[in-house]
Design a protein around this motif. Structure first.
Motif, PDB file in Angstrom:
ATOM      1  N   GLU A 188       0.825  -1.220   0.000  1.00 26.91           N
ATOM      2  CA  GLU A 188       0.000   0.000   0.000  1.00 26.91           C
ATOM      3  C   GLU A 188       0.863   1.277   0.000  1.00 26.91           C
ATOM      4  N   GLU A 209       0.893   3.921  -3.111  1.00 24.74           N
ATOM      5  CA  GLU A 209       0.481   5.328  -2.971  1.00 24.74           C
ATOM      6  C   GLU A 209       1.603   6.260  -3.424  1.00 24.74           C
ATOM      7  N   SER A 232       1.322   8.849  -6.548  1.00 28.71           N
ATOM      8  CA  SER A 232       1.461  10.302  -6.395  1.00 28.71           C
ATOM      9  C   SER A 232       2.571  10.829  -7.307  1.00 28.71           C
TER      10      SER A 232
END
Ligand SMILES: Nc1nc2c(ncn2[C@@H]2O[C@H](COP(=O)(O)OP(=O)(O)OP(=O)(O)O)[C@@H](O)[C@H]2O)c(=O)[nH]1
Ligand SMILES: [Mg+2]
Length: 196
Positions: free
Chosen positions: A96, A100, A104
């Motif tokens: 995770e 992320e 981004s």
């Protein structure tokens, strides 16, 4: 005459393409590269600088530039995109935090290249051989949310098993219409050959 014929036909063949491979958080760029070009090897270490390898894929040369990670590197990615005919962006779908982070950085890359020519954009959702995967549809959702200009192609894959890799890079051969400038350059070369 044979040489002339082969020179003339080479004027009208699709040109080799330069593909830059990006993605932060060690998502598997180099593992993908060497699975594609050499079916391995296993002893891959973090990349300092870059790796450059070529692959003849479906009658077209693809020249890959795998750009090593590091916190400062994402700032340089737009430069690599500007030099390329296509992009592979790799995201780790097994963790995770890395997922992320990769997402981004992808959003920032899209923003930083907003004034550039649109080129084929492949996203590899990597490490699909691992358990407890993050749904790669979250990448699509994010790109729709930020109104990404690229017509991206999302391909789940595993660099370890090779699953999905060839399917993904097919997009670089698809719709291979020469750009007007390339046609013009080919015609000039053709004329020079006839006059020589
Ligand atoms: N299970 C699994 N592990 C993978 C896969 N792809 C890469 N890895 C592992 O992830 C780690 C990082 O892979 P690299 O190919 O070095 O990643 P990178 O993006 O080139 O990283 P940098 O060079 O540091 O930017 C290595 O331990 C790989 O063996 C995959 O599809 N499945
Ligand atoms: Mg690497």
């Amino acid at each position: 005459m044979g040489q002339l014929t082969s020179n003339i036909s080479s004027c009208f063949q699709p040109e080799a393409k330069t593909i830059t491979i990006l993605g932060g958080g060690s998502p598997g760029k180099t593992t993908i590269l060497y699975k594609l070009v050499a079916d391995g090897p296993d002893d891959i270490i973090p990349t300092v600088g870059f790796n450059r390898e070529s692959l003849l894929f479906e009658n077209q040369w693809l020249h890959f530039w795998d750009i090593g990670g590091g916190s400062k590197m994402p700032q340089l990615w737009p430069h690599h995109v500007r030099e390329a005919d296509g992009v592979i962006y790799v995201i780790d779908c097994s963790d995770e935090e890395y997922f992320e982070y990769g997402l981004s950085e992808l959003v920032q890359l899209i923003d930083r290249t907003s004034d550039m020519e649109l080129i084929p954009f492949l996203i590899f959702a990597n490490k699909q051989d691992k358990p407890d995967l993050i749904a790669s549809s979250r990448i699509n959702d994010k790109l729709l949310e930020v109104k990404c200009r690229y017509q991206w192609h999302l391909q789940p894959c595993s660099a370890t098993t090779g699953q999905g890799l060839s399917e993904g890079i097919k997009i670089f051969n698809r719709n291979d219409q020469p750009k007007p400038v390339k046609i013009f350059r080919n015609l000039l070369t053709f004329k020079a050959l006839l006059m020589s």
